[in-house]
Design a protein around this motif. Sequence first.
Motif, PDB file in Angstrom:
ATOM      1  N   TYR A 486       0.822  -1.214   0.000  1.00 16.09           N
ATOM      2  CA  TYR A 486       0.000   0.000   0.000  1.00 16.09           C
ATOM      3  C   TYR A 486       0.859   1.268   0.000  1.00 16.09           C
ATOM      4  O   TYR A 486       0.728   2.117  -0.887  1.00 16.09           O
ATOM      5  CB  TYR A 486      -0.943  -0.004   1.205  1.00 16.09           C
ATOM      6  N   ALA A 487       1.727   1.439   0.972  1.00 16.80           N
ATOM      7  CA  ALA A 487       2.502   2.677   1.094  1.00 16.80           C
ATOM      8  C   ALA A 487       3.373   2.954  -0.133  1.00 16.80           C
ATOM      9  O   ALA A 487       3.370   4.084  -0.645  1.00 16.80           O
ATOM     10  CB  ALA A 487       3.344   2.657   2.373  1.00 16.80           C
ATOM     11  N   PRO A 488       4.128   1.977  -0.661  1.00 15.99           N
ATOM     12  CA  PRO A 488       4.923   2.270  -1.865  1.00 15.99           C
ATOM     13  C   PRO A 488       4.068   2.717  -3.052  1.00 15.99           C
ATOM     14  O   PRO A 488       4.461   3.613  -3.805  1.00 15.99           O
ATOM     15  CB  PRO A 488       5.623   0.935  -2.156  1.00 15.99           C
ATOM     16  N   ASN A 489       2.899   2.104  -3.216  1.00 19.76           N
ATOM     17  CA  ASN A 489       2.020   2.496  -4.322  1.00 19.76           C
ATOM     18  C   ASN A 489       1.473   3.911  -4.131  1.00 19.76           C
ATOM     19  O   ASN A 489       1.372   4.684  -5.092  1.00 19.76           O
ATOM     20  CB  ASN A 489       0.862   1.505  -4.453  1.00 19.76           C
ATOM     21  N   ILE A 490       1.115   4.246  -2.900  1.00 20.82           N
ATOM     22  CA  ILE A 490       0.605   5.587  -2.622  1.00 20.82           C
ATOM     23  C   ILE A 490       1.692   6.635  -2.858  1.00 20.82           C
ATOM     24  O   ILE A 490       1.449   7.684  -3.477  1.00 20.82           O
ATOM     25  CB  ILE A 490       0.076   5.682  -1.178  1.00 20.82           C
ATOM     26  N   MET A 491       2.896   6.359  -2.395  1.00 18.88           N
ATOM     27  CA  MET A 491       3.983   7.325  -2.587  1.00 18.88           C
ATOM     28  C   MET A 491       4.304   7.508  -4.068  1.00 18.88           C
ATOM     29  O   MET A 491       4.647   8.609  -4.517  1.00 18.88           O
ATOM     30  CB  MET A 491       5.211   6.896  -1.788  1.00 18.88           C
ATOM     31  N   ARG A 492       4.184   6.440  -4.840  1.00 20.99           N
ATOM     32  CA  ARG A 492       4.381   6.557  -6.284  1.00 20.99           C
ATOM     33  C   ARG A 492       3.294   7.440  -6.907  1.00 20.99           C
ATOM     34  O   ARG A 492       3.575   8.249  -7.802  1.00 20.99           O
ATOM     35  CB  ARG A 492       4.383   5.165  -6.935  1.00 20.99           C
ATOM     36  N   MET A 493       2.070   7.339  -6.420  1.00 18.62           N
ATOM     37  CA  MET A 493       0.993   8.200  -6.904  1.00 18.62           C
ATOM     38  C   MET A 493       1.332   9.664  -6.635  1.00 18.62           C
ATOM     39  O   MET A 493       1.120  10.528  -7.503  1.00 18.62           O
ATOM     40  CB  MET A 493      -0.335   7.829  -6.236  1.00 18.62           C
ATOM     41  N   PHE A 494       1.855   9.944  -5.442  1.00 18.79           N
ATOM     42  CA  PHE A 494       2.226  11.324  -5.115  1.00 18.79           C
ATOM     43  C   PHE A 494       3.294  11.844  -6.084  1.00 18.79           C
ATOM     44  O   PHE A 494       3.228  12.986  -6.554  1.00 18.79           O
ATOM     45  CB  PHE A 494       2.762  11.412  -3.687  1.00 18.79           C
ATOM     46  N   GLU A 495       4.301  11.021  -6.361  1.00 15.80           N
ATOM     47  CA  GLU A 495       5.388  11.431  -7.258  1.00 15.80           C
ATOM     48  C   GLU A 495       4.840  11.811  -8.638  1.00 15.80           C
ATOM     49  O   GLU A 495       5.226  12.840  -9.209  1.00 15.80           O
ATOM     50  CB  GLU A 495       6.406  10.296  -7.400  1.00 15.80           C
ATOM     51  N   ILE A 496       3.965  10.971  -9.162  1.00 16.05           N
ATOM     52  CA  ILE A 496       3.400  11.238 -10.488  1.00 16.05           C
ATOM     53  C   ILE A 496       2.545  12.507 -10.459  1.00 16.05           C
ATOM     54  O   ILE A 496       2.623  13.343 -11.367  1.00 16.05           O
ATOM     55  CB  ILE A 496       2.555  10.037 -10.966  1.00 16.05           C
ATOM     56  N   ALA A 497       1.748  12.669  -9.416  1.00 14.75           N
ATOM     57  CA  ALA A 497       0.857  13.829  -9.322  1.00 14.75           C
ATOM     58  C   ALA A 497       1.647  15.133  -9.300  1.00 14.75           C
ATOM     59  O   ALA A 497       1.268  16.120  -9.951  1.00 14.75           O
ATOM     60  CB  ALA A 497      -0.024  13.717  -8.083  1.00 14.75           C
ATOM     61  N   PHE A 498       2.758  15.149  -8.576  1.00 16.04           N
ATOM     62  CA  PHE A 498       3.556  16.370  -8.498  1.00 16.04           C
ATOM     63  C   PHE A 498       4.395  16.585  -9.760  1.00 16.04           C
ATOM     64  O   PHE A 498       4.805  17.707 -10.046  1.00 16.04           O
ATOM     65  CB  PHE A 498       4.447  16.345  -7.257  1.00 16.04           C
ATOM     66  N   GLU A 499       4.652  15.545 -10.507  1.00 20.99           N
ATOM     67  CA  GLU A 499       5.361  15.694 -11.786  1.00 20.99           C
ATOM     68  C   GLU A 499       4.395  16.147 -12.879  1.00 20.99           C
ATOM     69  O   GLU A 499       4.697  17.059 -13.657  1.00 20.99           O
ATOM     70  CB  GLU A 499       6.015  14.375 -12.182  1.00 20.99           C
ATOM     71  N   ASP A 500       3.212  15.557 -12.921  1.00 20.76           N
ATOM     72  CA  ASP A 500       2.255  15.874 -13.986  1.00 20.76           C
ATOM     73  C   ASP A 500       1.476  17.157 -13.723  1.00 20.76           C
ATOM     74  O   ASP A 500       1.021  17.811 -14.675  1.00 20.76           O
ATOM     75  CB  ASP A 500       1.279  14.710 -14.177  1.00 20.76           C
ATOM     76  N   LEU A 501       1.239  17.480 -12.467  1.00 22.94           N
ATOM     77  CA  LEU A 501       0.622  18.745 -12.052  1.00 22.94           C
ATOM     78  C   LEU A 501      -0.715  19.089 -12.707  1.00 22.94           C
ATOM     79  O   LEU A 501      -0.886  20.220 -13.173  1.00 22.94           O
ATOM     80  CB  LEU A 501       1.592  19.906 -12.283  1.00 22.94           C
ATOM     81  N   PRO A 502      -1.679  18.192 -12.753  1.00 26.34           N
ATOM     82  CA  PRO A 502      -3.005  18.634 -13.196  1.00 26.34           C
ATOM     83  C   PRO A 502      -3.657  19.549 -12.157  1.00 26.34           C
ATOM     84  O   PRO A 502      -4.511  20.370 -12.490  1.00 26.34           O
ATOM     85  CB  PRO A 502      -3.780  17.322 -13.341  1.00 26.34           C
ATOM     86  N   ARG A 503      -3.236  19.386 -10.898  1.00 30.73           N
ATOM     87  CA  ARG A 503      -3.726  20.211  -9.798  1.00 30.73           C
ATOM     88  C   ARG A 503      -2.513  20.724  -9.027  1.00 30.73           C
ATOM     89  O   ARG A 503      -1.619  19.950  -8.672  1.00 30.73           O
ATOM     90  CB  ARG A 503      -4.617  19.397  -8.846  1.00 30.73           C
ATOM     91  N   ILE A 504      -2.475  22.015  -8.759  1.00 30.82           N
ATOM     92  CA  ILE A 504      -1.386  22.605  -7.982  1.00 30.82           C
ATOM     93  C   ILE A 504      -1.928  22.954  -6.596  1.00 30.82           C
ATOM     94  O   ILE A 504      -2.762  23.849  -6.459  1.00 30.82           O
ATOM     95  CB  ILE A 504      -0.832  23.868  -8.665  1.00 30.82           C
ATOM     96  N   PRO A 505      -1.505  22.238  -5.544  1.00 28.74           N
ATOM     97  CA  PRO A 505      -2.029  22.512  -4.203  1.00 28.74           C
ATOM     98  C   PRO A 505      -1.662  23.922  -3.721  1.00 28.74           C
ATOM     99  O   PRO A 505      -0.552  24.406  -3.964  1.00 28.74           O
ATOM    100  CB  PRO A 505      -1.352  21.444  -3.338  1.00 28.74           C
ATOM    101  N   LEU A 506      -2.607  24.565  -3.043  1.00 25.65           N
ATOM    102  CA  LEU A 506      -2.378  25.880  -2.441  1.00 25.65           C
ATOM    103  C   LEU A 506      -2.362  25.775  -0.918  1.00 25.65           C
ATOM    104  O   LEU A 506      -1.346  25.995  -0.286  1.00 25.65           O
ATOM    105  CB  LEU A 506      -3.450  26.865  -2.904  1.00 25.65           C
ATOM    106  N   TRP A 507      -3.515  25.420  -0.339  1.00 26.50           N
ATOM    107  CA  TRP A 507      -3.547  25.199   1.108  1.00 26.50           C
ATOM    108  C   TRP A 507      -4.714  24.291   1.469  1.00 26.50           C
ATOM    109  O   TRP A 507      -5.654  24.123   0.697  1.00 26.50           O
ATOM    110  CB  TRP A 507      -3.616  26.517   1.877  1.00 26.50           C
ATOM    111  N   GLN A 508      -4.606  23.699   2.639  1.00 26.67           N
ATOM    112  CA  GLN A 508      -5.682  22.887   3.199  1.00 26.67           C
ATOM    113  C   GLN A 508      -6.577  23.818   4.007  1.00 26.67           C
ATOM    114  O   GLN A 508      -6.136  24.419   4.984  1.00 26.67           O
ATOM    115  CB  GLN A 508      -5.128  21.789   4.102  1.00 26.67           C
ATOM    116  N   PRO A 509      -7.831  23.972   3.604  1.00 24.59           N
ATOM    117  CA  PRO A 509      -8.681  24.970   4.254  1.00 24.59           C
ATOM    118  C   PRO A 509      -9.280  24.478   5.566  1.00 24.59           C
ATOM    119  O   PRO A 509      -9.251  23.291   5.892  1.00 24.59           O
ATOM    120  CB  PRO A 509      -9.789  25.193   3.223  1.00 24.59           C
ATOM    121  N   ALA A 510      -9.821  25.444   6.295  1.00 24.96           N
ATOM    122  CA  ALA A 510     -10.616  25.155   7.489  1.00 24.96           C
ATOM    123  C   ALA A 510     -12.057  25.576   7.214  1.00 24.96           C
ATOM    124  O   ALA A 510     -12.312  26.495   6.432  1.00 24.96           O
ATOM    125  CB  ALA A 510     -10.068  25.912   8.700  1.00 24.96           C
ATOM    126  N   LEU A 511     -13.005  24.881   7.824  1.00 22.20           N
ATOM    127  CA  LEU A 511     -14.413  25.273   7.754  1.00 22.20           C
ATOM    128  C   LEU A 511     -14.721  26.117   8.986  1.00 22.20           C
ATOM    129  O   LEU A 511     -14.521  25.681  10.122  1.00 22.20           O
ATOM    130  CB  LEU A 511     -15.323  24.049   7.709  1.00 22.20           C
TER     131      LEU A 511
END
Length: 537
Positions: A486-511
């Motif tokens: 599980y963990a290696p696969n999840i970390m690989r997903m993070f790597e691809i997401a930050f390389e491909d950048l369809p979404r650029i994180p800004l901040w985690q909001p509060a309600l």
Amino acid sequence: MTVATSRRNFLKMTGGALGAASLPFLKVLPAQAASGDVIVAVTGQTINSLDLHRKGTNRASYQVAVNCYDRLVSFGTKEAPGGGLSYDYSKIEPELAESWSVADDGLKLTFKLKKNATFWDGTKVTAEDVKWSFDRAVSVGGFPSVQMKAGGLVKPEQFEAVDDETFVITLEQASKLTLPDLAVPVPFVINSKVAIANATEKDPWATEYLHNTPAGSGAFKVIKWNPGEQLVYERNDDWVGGPLPAVKRVIVREVPNPSTRRALIEKGDVQLSFNIPNKDAKELADKVDVYSTPIENCMHCVGLNYTFEPFQDPNVRKAVAYSIPYEEIFQAAAYGRGARLWGGPETIDSIEWPRKSPYFTDLDKAKELMAKSGFSEGFSVPFSISLGLADWMEPTALLIQENLAKIGISTEIEKIPGANWRTAALVEKKLPLHLENFGGWLNTPDYYFFWAYKNGHLFNSSNYMNPEIENLVDSTLHMPMDDPKYAPNIMRMFEIAFEDLPRIPLWQPALNVAANGAKDYEFWFHRQLDVRPLKGA
């Protein structure tokens, strides 16, 4: 309809606001609302349907499913980090189900219903009602059916009413998400006899009838709904899904102007103001009770649509990421509330999510990347935001607009009415550059990626598709989190997401929620108002 704006116009527009006294409905607010029997809440969101399963139902309407219907199970309650109460993802508790059991192989779940559970019309809640409701959820398509799919619930043949009080779910594969998925708003139980009586050949699931007329067993009934104005809940004294609510009636008023909502809560004319702007949360904290709860599995981000040719260039996407003035945005739009999601390490060594991206503000680097791209001369692109989320989207977009101009990207901000935003951004997915917010209801990173990174799924507003991401999400979604893979696969997903950048994180909001005469507000992942635990102060 869209409305263009600029930073100068924005500052002019926010200089004035309607006063509370200018609202006609204030003349008829209950004079003794804070006495304990009645609570009046205000929100800037518009409820557009009383049926969550209906196509086009917006997120503000999800509260009706929570307050008027029951599910088999619910989440527990804990103290929230921002004060007040919060749902507890780690605890599953009974609602309509009295008890349940899971087979050793995890493929069969058996639920025993409470014998004394009744619908509002007095008829008994049976396993047949549960089956019909689950059949509906997996068959209507769209968001409800995909949400059910996340828990491995995909077709009516999986559901069986053994007798009036025994309901069985059979899975094709065991999943860590099945039980939690039964506690989200979607799998609510409908009075099937009423629904069937009002169904038609063209509308076999009675979506038009239930759009205006809920038929549930939940803690509250809807006794009045004026779309765009108010919704009035009245307590169901025969509710057995949990502790009987302390208040008899809750009035939810729709007040679009945040300054007016602020005046109402500050003066005590209403007892609760839901989802207040970060600025108000900061400034009201010493005057009324303010609850600011970090939203789990949620982030505000910039969406780069892969159908727009310049954003198919990885150098352009990275140039945008390095151009964003993150800290300035965090202070101007979030007022420092929430968690920063930029400037993280390049090496990923944990499955923490949301997590900081490795990008940060570096205009020189952004210019270098643009020069190396296929669009070194720059380009123009519309930058879309929602009027319904303007409190954070507008200042964010204006600051990004300024820096994009410095690297040769010209933008015109278009403001889309909140009622049209979901269709434009999430259904049609037609916005080249936009701001977006998604919070995963089930608190695992694979679940976030299931919705926001899988091809064709609702919150993948960037039209992103990567075959490796597709396979990684499919393999981890139902996998136990303690599985060695599980963990290696999840970390690989993070790597691809930050390389491909369809979404650029800004901040985690509060309600943010303000209370003045109400107590026991409870935060939920769906970010809608649960009126059941509220009490008058």
